[in-house]
Design an enzyme around this catalytic site. Structure first.
Site, PDB file in Angstrom:
ATOM      1  N   ALA A  59       0.772  -1.295  -0.011  1.00  0.00           N
ATOM      2  CA  ALA A  59      -0.039   0.158   0.002  1.00  0.00           C
ATOM      3  C   ALA A  59       1.043   1.195   0.018  1.00  0.00           C
ATOM      4  O   ALA A  59       2.037   1.141   0.364  1.00  0.00           O
ATOM      5  CB  ALA A  59      -1.072   0.193   1.104  1.00  0.00           C
ATOM      6  N   TYR A 123      -5.778   9.888   0.544  1.00  0.00           N
ATOM      7  CA  TYR A 123      -5.573   8.457   1.439  1.00  0.00           C
ATOM      8  C   TYR A 123      -6.754   7.374   1.536  1.00  0.00           C
ATOM      9  O   TYR A 123      -6.948   6.458   1.012  1.00  0.00           O
ATOM     10  CB  TYR A 123      -4.716   8.363   2.455  1.00  0.00           C
ATOM     11  CG  TYR A 123      -4.274   7.159   3.165  1.00  0.00           C
ATOM     12  CD1 TYR A 123      -3.834   5.955   2.529  1.00  0.00           C
ATOM     13  CD2 TYR A 123      -4.831   6.802   4.411  1.00  0.00           C
ATOM     14  CE1 TYR A 123      -3.357   4.852   3.026  1.00  0.00           C
ATOM     15  CE2 TYR A 123      -4.597   5.551   4.880  1.00  0.00           C
ATOM     16  CZ  TYR A 123      -3.891   4.757   4.084  1.00  0.00           C
ATOM     17  OH  TYR A 123      -3.473   3.260   4.999  1.00  0.00           O
TER      18      TYR A 123
END
Length: 267
Positions: A59, A123
């Site tokens: 990620a 995000y």
């Protein structure tokens, strides 16, 4: 008993490193081995390995960095999981994927798995896209929303506090953002239980709620509280990102986990 062939993507990160301890026989891939934003490479690679279980710990987790690099954030956190999902569907693999408390806006004191996400930063939006691509394109998935990670193998809040405490007379930390600190080793160990449960979304954190200031106070002595307005960041943070787990037995309190972490670090 059938041996489950496991593939860990993102194996050298803070969480990935602990996953490798829990699944020592897994095939382990770093970002140098596999670019998850390359669809053809992902499908070819996973097809060749032909795993029974894929654990995706890859990620882009720099929350402020995501604001400056939005395209990269959506490629790594959104498109990448979509390609992994496609590959898992082809080979019939089970998928474990990690999401975040930041898919929520912080307007509630706590969030259960069924609450509707509403991210307030890039995000959170990128991670929510990853969730959607998984849910829309396969059935045998476990999406784990996690929060405030700390672990031996990476930069994290605990390490930052210890460093700042040595360098500064006093360390200011916000006292108006609340969540649940989570030790990556506890989280990694929990995966063996999760993969035997029904597909779906799970909130998995250490037990106990605190502010960042309260968390810092358990690590260092020279910390003082401040407000988020006094400590502006590029990405807006939710005031409350408390994940409530309604599906599994709770993990130990974050204070116990922190003690174990500090002992591991010989502090």
């Amino acid at each position: 008993m059938k041996i489950i062939k496991t593939l860990i993507i993102g194996s050298t990160g803070m969480l990935g490193s602990d996953l490798c301890k829990v699944f020592p026989d897994a095939v382990k891939l770093t970002h140098r081995d596999l670019d998850i934003t390359d669809r053809e490479q992902v499908i070819e690679f996973i097809g060749r390995i032909n795993p029974d279980l894929v654990i995706n710990a890859a990620a882009y987790t720099n929350v402020d960095g995501c604001e400056d690099n939005q395209e990269l954030a959506f490629q790594v956190n959104g498109s990448g999981p979509g390609y992994i999902t496609e590959a898992c569907s082809i080979v019939g693999a089970k998928l474990v994927h990690f999401s975040t408390d930041y898919v929520f806006d912080g307007s509630k004191k706590e969030y259960v798995e069924s609450d509707v996400p509403n991210p307030i930063n890039v995000y959170g939006h990128s991670k929510l896209l990853g969730e959607k691509k998984i849910i829309e394109n396969m059935n045998d998935y476990r999406i784990l929303r996690i929060s405030w990670l700390f672990g031996i193998h990476g930069k994290n809040f605990v390490e930052t506090m210890l460093k700042l405490s040595r360098e500064m007379d006093t360390v200011k930390v916000v006292d108006d953002q609340f969540g649940k600190p989570t030790y990556t080793m506890d989280l990694a160990t929990k995966i063996k239980e999760i993969i035997e449960l029904d597909p779906g979304i799970y909130h998995i954190t250490n037990d106990g709620v605190c502010s960042w200031y309260e968390f810092a106070s358990s690590i260092i002595d020279n910390v003082i509280p401040c407000t988020s307005e006094e400590f502006p960041r590029k990405a807006k943070r939710p005031e409350y990102s408390v994940l409530t787990n309604t599906k599994t037995e709770p993990m130990r309190h974050w204070k116990e986990a922190l003690k174990a972490y500090l002992k591991e670090r010989n502090i």
